[in-house]
Design a protein around this motif. Structure first.
Motif, short mmCIF file in Angstrom:
data_model
loop_
_atom_site.label_atom_id
_atom_site.label_comp_id
_atom_site.label_asym_id
_atom_site.label_seq_id
_atom_site.Cartn_x
_atom_site.Cartn_y
_atom_site.Cartn_z
N ARG A 1 -8.05 -7.75 13.09
CA ARG A 1 -9.24 -7.41 13.87
C ARG A 1 -10.36 -8.43 13.60
O ARG A 1 -11.02 -8.91 14.53
CB ARG A 1 -9.69 -6.00 13.49
CG ARG A 1 -10.77 -5.41 14.37
CD ARG A 1 -10.97 -3.94 14.00
NE ARG A 1 -9.81 -3.13 14.39
CZ ARG A 1 -9.24 -2.21 13.61
NH1 ARG A 1 -9.70 -1.98 12.38
NH2 ARG A 1 -8.22 -1.53 14.06
N GLU B 1 -3.94 -4.66 9.75
CA GLU B 1 -4.65 -4.24 10.95
C GLU B 1 -6.10 -4.70 10.92
O GLU B 1 -6.63 -5.25 11.89
CB GLU B 1 -4.56 -2.73 11.09
CG GLU B 1 -5.30 -2.15 12.29
CD GLU B 1 -5.25 -0.63 12.29
OE1 GLU B 1 -6.25 0.01 11.90
OE2 GLU B 1 -4.18 -0.08 12.66
N ARG C 1 -0.17 -1.92 5.82
CA ARG C 1 -0.38 -1.74 7.25
C ARG C 1 -1.88 -1.71 7.58
O ARG C 1 -2.35 -2.33 8.54
CB ARG C 1 0.31 -0.46 7.71
CG ARG C 1 0.40 -0.28 9.20
CD ARG C 1 1.46 0.76 9.57
NE ARG C 1 1.31 2.00 8.80
CZ ARG C 1 2.19 2.42 7.90
NH1 ARG C 1 3.27 1.68 7.63
NH2 ARG C 1 2.00 3.56 7.25
#
Length: 441
Positions: free
Chosen positions: A66, A62, A58
């Motif tokens: 980004r 993420e 996770r």
């Protein structure tokens, strides 16, 4: 919170095109080349693809998203902050000598992983363990670097040895005979262990092959831990100097090339063009061997060129390398070292939404104005502030970056050329914490 001006989705199609190109290159582009095929097989065998935990996956996804959004000129949830070109800082961070970091594989790995494990707030980490190249260079006795603990003090960073290995009158022979001239004339000038006719001694060659294999396995093992256990993306393994830089660093030196630009400009152009396939092959093989798609292209000598000289002697070959990287699904990080403010407009000649312009001491605020909507900008907390400043200095500079460069997306915050080897850790933390607290869009 930063203002969400400009496009929020970014150039998503540009990233999808890169993804498709990467899949095509991995499946088809390396089949006809034994070196590339070998690189891919080595990468497939040594790179683990399973995350240790759901939380690590996770975190990784993420951070990866980004960065992708910023590169594609979009607006992510917050400004990404990366280590960028971290060289020997993990050694300094752990109290390890630079010589040990470069020469001792176990100590290097422990220091690199300690830094990565204790600094997972970074959105991407540079593979500083790539600098564990000391044994290979010592075995080959190549004179391209001075090594700490071997040629210089154990706590001084390695240094490039820039000298005239190609005589000016030898340009025509080099351009005509190419690799054969390089093998017979240039390489023996780099190391006493290479014979012009016989090549490497078999025992030396075997030792270098073993060391190279050991290094490759070590390299990917570190990547597996940082990405799949700690959940932090590693930006790149693929790295090359642009062709003009190679001409300077390996063959002519800055003094020699400065005269060549006026006395034999056509030969400089031919030589840089001749080096383009070398740079492309380096990027291809390293990307396939590691599975990492970031492609750092170093432009160390661009600052010394006027705009007209850059346009003639550097840009054509640089464009070939960058475009080739993009065609293979790589994401070029064009690193303009020194003050290259006068060259920012030339970055507009590269494809939009697929490259990053890494700014060193140049005017990053001007870079944002010039490249907004065309190329992601990265940088540029000054190295002198990281070393000699204090956290307040860092926070103040980061504040200005977030206010003037971050709006509209397409920005990645980092040190000017990464984290300096002897940066104060409180300054490193100040940079990261300021972005975490104030970098949200």
């Amino acid at each position: 919170m930063l203002e969400k001006t400009g496009r929020t989705a970014g150039n998503e199609e540009a990233m999808r095109e890169l993804d498709r190109a990467w899949d095509e290159f991995r499946s088809q582009g390396c089949k006809g080349n034994i070196v590339l095929r070998g690189s891919k097989i080595a990468g497939d065998l040594s790179r683990r693809g399973r995350f240790k935990s759901k939380s690590a996956e996770r975190r990784f996804r993420e951070k990866e998203e980004r960065i992708r959004t910023a590169v594609a000129l979009g607006v992510p949830d917050r400004v990404p902050v990366i280590t960028n070109g971290m060289t020997l800082y993990p050694s300094y961070y752990c109290g390890l000598s630079f010589a040990d970091f470069i020469m001792d594989r176990r100590k290097c790995g422990e220091a690199f992983l300690k830094f990565a494990r204790e600094n997972t707030d970074f959105d991407m980490i540079f593979p500083a363990h790539m600098n564990n190249h000391g044994k290979l260079l010592a075995l080959s006795q190549l004179d391209i670097l001075k090594l700490p603990g071997v040629h210089i003090d154990k706590d001084v960073c390695f240094q490039f040895v820039e000298k005239e290995r190609l005589k000016p009158e030898e340009y025509p022979r080099f351009l005509e005979e190419r690799y054969d001239f390089f093998r017979r004339v240039i390489v023996p000038r780099m190391t006493p262990l290479y014979h012009p006719r016989k090549g490497w001694d078999k025992k030396v060659l075997l030792k270098m092959a073993r060391e190279l294999m050991s290094f490759g396995l070590f390299y990917n093992r570190m990547l597996n831990v940082v990405e799949y256990e700690y959940g932090v993306p590693v930006y790149t393994a693929a790295m090359t100097f642009e062709p003009y830089d190679l001409t300077v660093l390996l063959f002519r030196g800055l003094t020699g090339i400065s005269g060549d630009l006026y006395r034999r400009p056509e030969m400089v152009e031919e030589l840089t063009g001749m080096l383009v396939p070398v740079c492309i092959m380096a990027l291809e093989s390293m990307a396939l061997a590691t599975g990492l798609r970031g492609a750092v292209i170093l432009c160390e000598r661009a600052f010394s060129l006027s705009p007209r000289q850059f346009e003639r002697f550097s840009l054509p070959a640089l464009k070939e390398v960058v475009n080739a990287a993009i065609e293979r699904g790589l994401v070029p990080l064009i690193t303009l070292e020194g003050d290259c403010t006068h060259l920012f407009e030339y970055m507009l000649e590269f494809p939009p939404g697929k490259c990053v312009c890494n700014v060193d001491t140049g005017d990053i605020f001007k870079a944002k104005k010039v490249l907004a909507g065309h190329m992601c900008v990265a940088g540029n907390v000054p190295m002198n502030l990281m070393v000699a400043g204090d956290p307040d200095d860092i926070r103040e500079y980061c504040r200005r970056l977030l206010e003037e460069v971050a709006p509209g997306g397409g920005f990645i915050l980092s040190g000017a050329l990464g984290i300096p080897d002897n940066a104060r850790y409180e300054n490193v933390r100040a940079m990261v914490d300021y972005v975490l607290e104030n970098g949200g869009y």
